[in-house]
Design a protein around this motif. Sequence first.
Motif, PDB file in Angstrom:
ATOM      1  N   LYS A 168       0.923  -1.155  -0.103  1.00 32.22           N
ATOM      2  CA  LYS A 168      -0.107  -0.122  -0.140  1.00 32.22           C
ATOM      3  C   LYS A 168       0.977   1.390   0.071  1.00 32.22           C
ATOM      4  O   LYS A 168       1.678   1.531   0.901  1.00 32.22           O
ATOM      5  CB  LYS A 168      -0.898   0.025   1.309  1.00 32.22           C
ATOM      6  N   SER A 169       0.600   2.183  -0.941  1.00 30.93           N
ATOM      7  CA  SER A 169       1.405   3.291  -1.028  1.00 30.93           C
ATOM      8  C   SER A 169       0.737   4.382  -0.329  1.00 30.93           C
ATOM      9  O   SER A 169      -0.602   4.660  -0.370  1.00 30.93           O
ATOM     10  CB  SER A 169       1.603   3.680  -2.558  1.00 30.93           C
ATOM     11  N   SER A 170       1.255   5.066   0.633  1.00 30.17           N
ATOM     12  CA  SER A 170       0.977   6.114   1.525  1.00 30.17           C
ATOM     13  C   SER A 170       0.880   7.454   0.671  1.00 30.17           C
ATOM     14  O   SER A 170       2.074   7.803   0.370  1.00 30.17           O
ATOM     15  CB  SER A 170       1.031   6.183   2.949  1.00 30.17           C
ATOM     16  N   VAL A 171       0.029   8.239   0.771  1.00 29.06           N
ATOM     17  CA  VAL A 171       0.030   9.432  -0.101  1.00 29.06           C
ATOM     18  C   VAL A 171      -0.410  10.678   1.021  1.00 29.06           C
ATOM     19  O   VAL A 171      -1.070  10.730   1.809  1.00 29.06           O
ATOM     20  CB  VAL A 171      -1.145   9.610  -0.889  1.00 29.06           C
ATOM     21  N   ILE A 172       0.751  11.637   0.861  1.00 27.43           N
ATOM     22  CA  ILE A 172       0.545  12.865   1.710  1.00 27.43           C
ATOM     23  C   ILE A 172      -0.088  14.020   1.044  1.00 27.43           C
ATOM     24  O   ILE A 172       0.328  14.241  -0.168  1.00 27.43           O
ATOM     25  CB  ILE A 172       2.125  13.083   2.377  1.00 27.43           C
ATOM     26  N   ARG A 173      -0.871  14.560   1.717  1.00 26.85           N
ATOM     27  CA  ARG A 173      -1.617  15.817   1.008  1.00 26.85           C
ATOM     28  C   ARG A 173      -0.612  17.171   1.564  1.00 26.85           C
ATOM     29  O   ARG A 173      -0.251  17.317   2.496  1.00 26.85           O
ATOM     30  CB  ARG A 173      -2.972  16.078   1.743  1.00 26.85           C
ATOM     31  N   ILE A 174      -0.314  17.903   0.371  1.00 22.59           N
ATOM     32  CA  ILE A 174       0.337  19.090   0.526  1.00 22.59           C
ATOM     33  C   ILE A 174      -0.564  20.094   0.528  1.00 22.59           C
ATOM     34  O   ILE A 174      -1.617  20.334  -0.485  1.00 22.59           O
ATOM     35  CB  ILE A 174       1.544  19.338  -0.426  1.00 22.59           C
ATOM     36  N   GLU A 175      -0.813  20.970   1.493  1.00 23.31           N
ATOM     37  CA  GLU A 175      -1.589  22.219   1.403  1.00 23.31           C
ATOM     38  C   GLU A 175      -0.983  23.513   1.426  1.00 23.31           C
ATOM     39  O   GLU A 175       0.040  23.874   1.959  1.00 23.31           O
ATOM     40  CB  GLU A 175      -2.557  22.092   2.815  1.00 23.31           C
ATOM     41  N   CYS A 176      -1.549  24.535   1.065  1.00 18.25           N
ATOM     42  CA  CYS A 176      -1.052  25.751   0.880  1.00 18.25           C
ATOM     43  C   CYS A 176      -0.829  26.371   2.220  1.00 18.25           C
ATOM     44  O   CYS A 176      -1.851  26.415   3.116  1.00 18.25           O
ATOM     45  CB  CYS A 176      -2.020  26.857   0.150  1.00 18.25           C
ATOM     46  N   PRO A 177       0.365  26.942   2.772  1.00 24.21           N
ATOM     47  CA  PRO A 177       0.411  27.501   4.006  1.00 24.21           C
ATOM     48  C   PRO A 177      -0.345  28.911   4.229  1.00 24.21           C
ATOM     49  O   PRO A 177      -0.471  28.947   5.456  1.00 24.21           O
ATOM     50  CB  PRO A 177       2.061  27.753   3.952  1.00 24.21           C
ATOM     51  N   CYS A 197      -3.519  29.656   3.203  1.00 28.09           N
ATOM     52  CA  CYS A 197      -4.944  29.348   3.106  1.00 28.09           C
ATOM     53  C   CYS A 197      -5.259  28.004   3.190  1.00 28.09           C
ATOM     54  O   CYS A 197      -6.612  27.598   3.447  1.00 28.09           O
ATOM     55  CB  CYS A 197      -5.747  29.828   1.800  1.00 28.09           C
ATOM     56  N   GLY A 198      -4.415  26.942   3.140  1.00 27.53           N
ATOM     57  CA  GLY A 198      -5.036  25.635   3.519  1.00 27.53           C
ATOM     58  C   GLY A 198      -5.541  24.862   2.453  1.00 27.53           C
ATOM     59  O   GLY A 198      -6.010  23.600   2.632  1.00 27.53           O
ATOM     60  N   HIS A 199      -5.610  25.475   1.440  1.00 25.56           N
ATOM     61  CA  HIS A 199      -6.144  24.834   0.194  1.00 25.56           C
ATOM     62  C   HIS A 199      -5.360  23.645  -0.418  1.00 25.56           C
ATOM     63  O   HIS A 199      -3.972  23.860  -0.374  1.00 25.56           O
ATOM     64  CB  HIS A 199      -6.501  25.841  -1.110  1.00 25.56           C
TER      65      HIS A 199
END
Length: 66
Positions: A4-13, A15-17
């Motif tokens: 299983k590959s784990s994916v990390i979400r990258i958000e705008c520092p 606004c959090g989008h």
Amino acid sequence: MIEKSSVIRIECPVCGHRLMDKGREAYGTVQAKCGKCRRVWTVDLGLDEFNLVSGKAIPRREGAGE
């Protein structure tokens, strides 16, 4: 064997989008533009560091183009 590959979400520092998703083994630098606040970031995927490339455009004032 399937792992299983784990994916990390990258958000705008700012606004959090969501900017992008990355895998745990990802490294290097990429540029991403936030779809919400329109800022452009250089993201170092290995260190999770953000550097601002360009900011939000100055909104036009009424009568500026006339």
